[in-house]
Scaffold this motif. Structure first.
Motif, PDB file in Angstrom:
ATOM      1  N   PRO A  67       0.846  -1.162  -0.021  1.00 45.58           N
ATOM      2  CA  PRO A  67       0.036   0.004  -0.131  1.00 45.58           C
ATOM      3  C   PRO A  67       0.860   1.144  -0.092  1.00 45.58           C
ATOM      4  O   PRO A  67       2.215   1.172   0.007  1.00 45.58           O
ATOM      5  CB  PRO A  67      -0.800  -0.105   1.349  1.00 45.58           C
ATOM      6  N   ALA A  68       0.139   2.359  -0.030  1.00 45.80           N
ATOM      7  CA  ALA A  68       1.176   3.817   0.069  1.00 45.80           C
ATOM      8  C   ALA A  68       1.502   3.681   1.371  1.00 45.80           C
ATOM      9  O   ALA A  68       1.070   3.148   2.336  1.00 45.80           O
ATOM     10  CB  ALA A  68      -0.007   4.690  -0.226  1.00 45.80           C
ATOM     11  N   PHE A  69       2.867   4.155   1.559  1.00 44.58           N
ATOM     12  CA  PHE A  69       3.299   4.241   2.772  1.00 44.58           C
ATOM     13  C   PHE A  69       4.456   5.432   2.900  1.00 44.58           C
ATOM     14  O   PHE A  69       4.723   6.467   1.881  1.00 44.58           O
ATOM     15  CB  PHE A  69       4.262   2.954   3.071  1.00 44.58           C
ATOM     16  N   GLU A  70       4.840   6.023   4.067  1.00 49.35           N
ATOM     17  CA  GLU A  70       5.888   7.015   4.134  1.00 49.35           C
ATOM     18  C   GLU A  70       6.985   6.161   4.936  1.00 49.35           C
ATOM     19  O   GLU A  70       6.923   5.366   5.831  1.00 49.35           O
ATOM     20  CB  GLU A  70       4.921   7.962   5.393  1.00 49.35           C
ATOM     21  N   LEU A  71       8.050   6.885   4.606  1.00 50.49           N
ATOM     22  CA  LEU A  71       9.545   6.489   4.906  1.00 50.49           C
ATOM     23  C   LEU A  71       9.978   7.574   5.806  1.00 50.49           C
ATOM     24  O   LEU A  71       9.822   8.810   5.636  1.00 50.49           O
ATOM     25  CB  LEU A  71      10.320   6.213   3.848  1.00 50.49           C
ATOM     26  N   SER A  72      10.337   7.170   7.165  1.00 54.13           N
ATOM     27  CA  SER A  72      10.799   8.019   8.274  1.00 54.13           C
ATOM     28  C   SER A  72      10.315   9.477   8.441  1.00 54.13           C
ATOM     29  O   SER A  72      10.714  10.512   8.692  1.00 54.13           O
ATOM     30  CB  SER A  72      12.365   8.179   7.724  1.00 54.13           C
ATOM     31  N   ASP A  73       8.780   9.267   8.543  1.00 56.21           N
ATOM     32  CA  ASP A  73       8.337  10.519   8.956  1.00 56.21           C
ATOM     33  C   ASP A  73       8.417  11.546   7.618  1.00 56.21           C
ATOM     34  O   ASP A  73       8.292  12.910   8.079  1.00 56.21           O
ATOM     35  CB  ASP A  73       8.341  10.981  10.197  1.00 56.21           C
ATOM     36  N   PHE A  74       8.800  11.246   6.636  1.00 56.28           N
ATOM     37  CA  PHE A  74       9.248  12.307   5.477  1.00 56.28           C
ATOM     38  C   PHE A  74       8.700  11.938   4.205  1.00 56.28           C
ATOM     39  O   PHE A  74       7.971  13.056   3.515  1.00 56.28           O
ATOM     40  CB  PHE A  74      10.814  12.269   5.679  1.00 56.28           C
ATOM     41  N   LEU A  75       9.188  10.943   3.692  1.00 55.98           N
ATOM     42  CA  LEU A  75       9.216  10.656   2.217  1.00 55.98           C
ATOM     43  C   LEU A  75       7.726   9.890   2.080  1.00 55.98           C
ATOM     44  O   LEU A  75       7.679   8.359   2.598  1.00 55.98           O
ATOM     45  CB  LEU A  75       9.983   9.975   1.637  1.00 55.98           C
ATOM     46  N   SER A  76       6.630  10.394   1.159  1.00 58.27           N
ATOM     47  CA  SER A  76       5.508   9.592   1.077  1.00 58.27           C
ATOM     48  C   SER A  76       5.577   8.703  -0.577  1.00 58.27           C
ATOM     49  O   SER A  76       5.671   9.683  -1.269  1.00 58.27           O
ATOM     50  CB  SER A  76       4.204  10.557   1.253  1.00 58.27           C
ATOM     51  N   VAL A  77       5.556   7.542  -0.462  1.00 59.39           N
ATOM     52  CA  VAL A  77       5.445   6.750  -1.609  1.00 59.39           C
ATOM     53  C   VAL A  77       3.838   6.384  -1.750  1.00 59.39           C
ATOM     54  O   VAL A  77       3.154   5.502  -1.270  1.00 59.39           O
ATOM     55  CB  VAL A  77       6.104   5.672  -1.639  1.00 59.39           C
ATOM     56  N   GLY A  78       3.017   7.027  -2.621  1.00 59.05           N
ATOM     57  CA  GLY A  78       1.677   6.644  -2.948  1.00 59.05           C
ATOM     58  C   GLY A  78       1.653   6.038  -4.331  1.00 59.05           C
ATOM     59  O   GLY A  78       2.635   5.419  -4.696  1.00 59.05           O
ATOM     60  N   ARG A  79       0.299   5.623  -4.559  1.00 57.54           N
ATOM     61  CA  ARG A  79       0.168   4.420  -5.560  1.00 57.54           C
ATOM     62  C   ARG A  79      -1.216   4.919  -6.270  1.00 57.54           C
ATOM     63  O   ARG A  79      -2.031   5.387  -5.448  1.00 57.54           O
ATOM     64  CB  ARG A  79       0.384   3.232  -5.378  1.00 57.54           C
ATOM     65  N   PRO A  80      -1.334   4.601  -7.451  1.00 54.11           N
ATOM     66  CA  PRO A  80      -2.829   4.862  -8.013  1.00 54.11           C
ATOM     67  C   PRO A  80      -3.780   3.786  -7.171  1.00 54.11           C
ATOM     68  O   PRO A  80      -3.460   2.723  -6.713  1.00 54.11           O
ATOM     69  CB  PRO A  80      -2.659   4.605  -9.370  1.00 54.11           C
ATOM     70  N   THR A  81      -5.047   3.998  -7.116  1.00 57.15           N
ATOM     71  CA  THR A  81      -5.811   3.144  -6.619  1.00 57.15           C
ATOM     72  C   THR A  81      -6.908   2.491  -7.692  1.00 57.15           C
ATOM     73  O   THR A  81      -7.089   3.164  -8.591  1.00 57.15           O
ATOM     74  CB  THR A  81      -6.751   3.888  -5.608  1.00 57.15           C
TER      75      THR A  81
END
Length: 192
Positions: A67-81
């Motif tokens: 799923p979409a996730f955030e790395l280190s309270d900084f970088l957001s890696v989204g994705r299409p739904t």
């Protein structure tokens, strides 16, 4: 003055999508706990038709596994739904911001947003307003590289793919020019 900080090159570019995702899982041991039991069903052909280009296989594999996730309270890696592929492809908010940044940047070689030839296409962002982009090109998505556009005006390139970039950034292999140091931890997951 040139806002381009430089280019970082991996010791070996990971061209196999499964190898790139495995390296990210190795560097982020907490990521595997969030692996989806089945791919979410993103209609990649529909999304790519709406976008006007294929997307890199490493990114698609990451989106099919996580799923979409955030790395280190900084970088957001989204994705299409699933079901929103066309809307995702047609969302121009980041491209409009990017166009302004490209215009304001004092770069020797000007950069432009996609769909310009070799244009920049966003794939992730930070909570500080930084953009993580693919530098598209004629060689196809398997050859695309990463460009970082920092909110503070610094730009830099990474000659590997997006998933390898995440692994190298989280693993401390990259110098995080104009970015904070990243801890190798997943701090947020969005179950869609």
């Amino acid at each position: 003055m040139d806002d381009l900080v430089g280019t970082q090159t991996p010791a070996r570019r990971l061209t196999d999508p499964a190898e790139a995702v495995a390296e990210l899982e190795r560097v982020l041991p907490g990521l595997a706990a969030h692996r989806l039991p089945t791919p979410p069903g993103v209609d990649w052909p529909r999304l790519e038709a709406a976008l006007g280009t294929a997307l890199p296989a490493d990114y698609k594999l990451l989106c099919d596994r996580y799923p979409a996730f955030e790395l280190s309270d900084f970088l957001s890696v989204g994705r299409p739904t699933p079901g929103n592929e066309v809307a995702w492809a047609e969302d121009t908010d980041d491209l409009e911001i990017l166009a302004e940044w490209c215009e304001d940047a004092d770069l020797t070689l000007p950069l432009r947003p996609y769909p310009a030839p070799a244009g920049l296409l966003p794939w992730a962002s930070s909570n500080q307003g930084d953009l993580f982009l693919w530098t598209t090109g004629p060689g196809g998505p398997g050859d695309w590289t990463v460009t970082v556009a920092s909110r503070n005006g610094a730009w830099w390139h990474y000659t590997g793919g997006a998933v390898q970039f995440l692994a190298d950034l989280a693993g401390g292999v990259l110098e995080p020019w104009a970015l904070p140091r990243i801890r190798p931890e997943i701090t947020w997951v969005h179950r869609q």
